[in-house]
Design a protein around this motif. Structure first.
Motif, PDB file in Angstrom:
ATOM      1  N   GLU A   1       0.969  -1.300  -0.060  1.00  0.00           N
ATOM      2  CA  GLU A   1      -0.005  -0.115   0.256  1.00  0.00           C
ATOM      3  C   GLU A   1       0.822   1.213  -0.098  1.00  0.00           C
ATOM      4  O   GLU A   1       0.470   2.405  -0.757  1.00  0.00           O
ATOM      5  N   ASP A   2       1.959   1.262   0.800  1.00  0.00           N
ATOM      6  CA  ASP A   2       2.995   2.503   0.971  1.00  0.00           C
ATOM      7  C   ASP A   2       3.422   2.717  -0.325  1.00  0.00           C
ATOM      8  O   ASP A   2       3.633   3.791  -0.869  1.00  0.00           O
ATOM      9  N   GLU A   3       3.994   1.578  -0.981  1.00  0.00           N
ATOM     10  CA  GLU A   3       4.758   1.690  -2.506  1.00  0.00           C
ATOM     11  C   GLU A   3       3.550   2.383  -3.287  1.00  0.00           C
ATOM     12  O   GLU A   3       4.048   3.219  -4.235  1.00  0.00           O
ATOM     13  N   ALA A   4       2.561   1.897  -3.440  1.00  0.00           N
ATOM     14  CA  ALA A   4       1.513   2.399  -4.497  1.00  0.00           C
ATOM     15  C   ALA A   4       1.157   3.752  -4.127  1.00  0.00           C
ATOM     16  O   ALA A   4       0.865   4.539  -5.258  1.00  0.00           O
ATOM     17  N   ASN A   5       1.173   4.169  -2.999  1.00  0.00           N
ATOM     18  CA  ASN A   5       0.809   5.627  -2.606  1.00  0.00           C
ATOM     19  C   ASN A   5       1.964   6.706  -2.404  1.00  0.00           C
ATOM     20  O   ASN A   5       1.889   7.728  -1.978  1.00  0.00           O
ATOM     21  N   HIS A   6       3.112   6.048  -2.564  1.00  0.00           N
ATOM     22  CA  HIS A   6       4.357   6.799  -2.387  1.00  0.00           C
ATOM     23  C   HIS A   6       4.414   7.228  -0.910  1.00  0.00           C
ATOM     24  O   HIS A   6       4.726   8.464  -0.800  1.00  0.00           O
ATOM     25  N   ARG A   7       4.087   6.445  -0.152  1.00  0.00           N
ATOM     26  CA  ARG A   7       3.966   7.167   1.400  1.00  0.00           C
ATOM     27  C   ARG A   7       5.329   6.979   2.299  1.00  0.00           C
ATOM     28  O   ARG A   7       5.661   5.843   2.244  1.00  0.00           O
TER      29      ARG A   7
ATOM     30  N   ASP B   1       7.961  13.202  -7.539  1.00  0.00           N
ATOM     31  CA  ASP B   1       7.130  11.984  -7.445  1.00  0.00           C
ATOM     32  C   ASP B   1       7.300  10.932  -8.902  1.00  0.00           C
ATOM     33  O   ASP B   1       6.600   9.949  -8.914  1.00  0.00           O
TER      34      ASP B   1
ATOM     35  N   HIS C   1      10.000   4.200  -3.866  1.00  0.00           N
ATOM     36  CA  HIS C   1       8.571   5.065  -3.774  1.00  0.00           C
ATOM     37  C   HIS C   1       8.286   5.555  -2.293  1.00  0.00           C
ATOM     38  O   HIS C   1       7.732   6.506  -2.028  1.00  0.00           O
ATOM     39  N   CYS C   2       8.877   4.585  -1.532  1.00  0.00           N
ATOM     40  CA  CYS C   2       8.723   5.308  -0.002  1.00  0.00           C
ATOM     41  C   CYS C   2       9.654   5.978   0.600  1.00  0.00           C
ATOM     42  O   CYS C   2       9.663   6.485   1.770  1.00  0.00           O
TER      43      CYS C   2
END
Length: 385
Positions: free
Chosen positions: A30-36, A200, A206-207
């Motif tokens: 989830e974090d990867e998908a949202n660049h969190r 981005d 991505h995180c």
């Protein structure tokens, strides 16, 4: 010649592995998908003592060295390459560099806050038109009597838009070329002359926050200079020789994660009536990956050990970084092939390992720059420091 780890080092490995599996893995997709980016996770890592290596206990250090930092970072990167970055931002980059070149006041003021993650660290070298050629940077620092004025732009800076205190390199006298560069300890917050923005559009990591910093008549205090005016290039090269060992540790982790995933899949996937791991072509790919990874591990551990002994290590560090990063890309690429069509899917980690591994060929000196360093020392053009 000792090849084994101490019980304490093994415990540190286990602690880092445990943290990665329990704290990072559950939300990683989830974090990867949202660049969190999760700042609270950096704080958790600090509380476990991850950022105290190679630093004196009086400033929050934990009594361990570069090798222990490598062991910790490797285990974290095995789960996520993104979360290896804080080791450089909080510890091996700014903190270790200030410990080497800073005044007692600077050490007391800044190092503990990086170690305990009360301050988010960074270091700013790269610019839009300045990468491997560090001395071509255009950012300047002008002595205005009661303060310094920074003007210029930094690009591809880890933690740029989330960072607090960190190191910024700029020219104080361009006519002196290399000897005209100076390092400054800079606060990115609450300064109207400093604007940051995220980037981005990255292929991987991505995180891990990456961004740009613009300095427009930014006023910073006179006591912001690290070391001496004109010593910046020397400080920068010394710092990069340290931070690239952490990159090499990240490469070990990514390669190790990719290999584990490939072996697990090869033992589960069946084709033509038997598991694909029974086929010699798959076995050959796995054998190459394992052999390269084992060799990379020896090179990275050796370079870290040399640093801890205070022995010359620049060539060995570049060899470690070059070999480990290339081996990580090879391992990740081979893992994707073993996964077949599933390797192309974001449902599986193979594609993430490959995306994250690519960055290690570039950061802290590209693979070509590492070859230049290695050859220059081998040919006697420069000493091994």
């Amino acid at each position: 010649m000792q090849f084994g780890l101490t019980d304490e080092q093994k415990m540190m490995q286990e602690m880092a592995r445990d943290f990665a599996l329990k704290e990072i893995q559950p939300t990683l997709k989830e974090d990867e998908a949202n660049h969190r980016y999760r700042p609270e996770r950096v704080k958790q890592m600090a509380e476990l003592g991850f950022f105290g290596c190679a630093l004196p206990e009086e400033y929050g250090g934990n009594g361990f060295g570069f090798l222990e930092s490598v062991l910790l970072a490797e285990q974290i990167a095995k789960v996520s390459g993104s979360w290896r970055l804080p080791f450089n931002m909080q510890n091996i980059g700014p903190a270790v560099t200030v410990n080497k070149f800073g005044t007692k006041e600077q050490k007391e003021r800044f190092i503990p806050n990086w170690v305990n993650a009360d301050a988010c660290g960074f270091f700013a070298i790269t610019e839009p038109n300045s990468g491997s050629d560090v001395a071509s940077m255009r950012t300047t620092a002008t002595d205005c009597g009661d303060h310094w004025e920074l003007n210029g732009q930094k690009m591809w800076i880890s933690n740029a838009h989330v960072g607090d205190w960190g190191l910024v390199y700029a020219f104080t006298d361009r006519e002196k070329k290399y000897k005209g560069m100076t390092c400054f300890i800079v606060n990115l917050k609450d300064n109207e002359g400093i604007v940051t923005a995220p980037i981005d559009t990255k292929l991987g990591l991505h995180c891990a926050p990456t961004g740009e910093i613009a300095f427009t008549k930014a006023k910073i205090p006179k006591d912001s200079v690290l070391g001496e005016v004109g010593q910046g290039f020397q400080i920068c090269m010394w710092q990069l020789n340290n931070t690239r060992i952490s990159c090499a540790a990240g490469a070990l982790g990514i390669a190790g994660g990719a290999i584990d995933a490939a072996i697990e899949y090869a033992n589960e996937r069946t084709q033509f009536g038997k598991k694909i791991g029974a086929y010699q072509m798959i076995q050959a790919q796995i054998a190459d990956m394992v052999a390269e990874h084992d060799a990379a591990k020896m090179l990275v551990y050796r370079a870290a050990w040399l640093k801890d002994q205070g022995l010359p290590n620049q060539q060995q560090t570049s060899i470690a970084k070059l070999f480990a990063s290339e081996a990580a890309v090879h391992a990740a690429s081979a893992t994707m092939k073993i996964f077949g069509s599933y390797g192309f899917s974001t449902e599986y980690p193979a594609e993430r390992f490959l995306r994250d591994a690519q960055s290690l060929r570039v950061v802290e000196g590209t693979s070509n720059i590492q070859k230049t360093i290695i050859a220059g020392i081998a040919m006697g053009d420069v000493p091994n420091r």
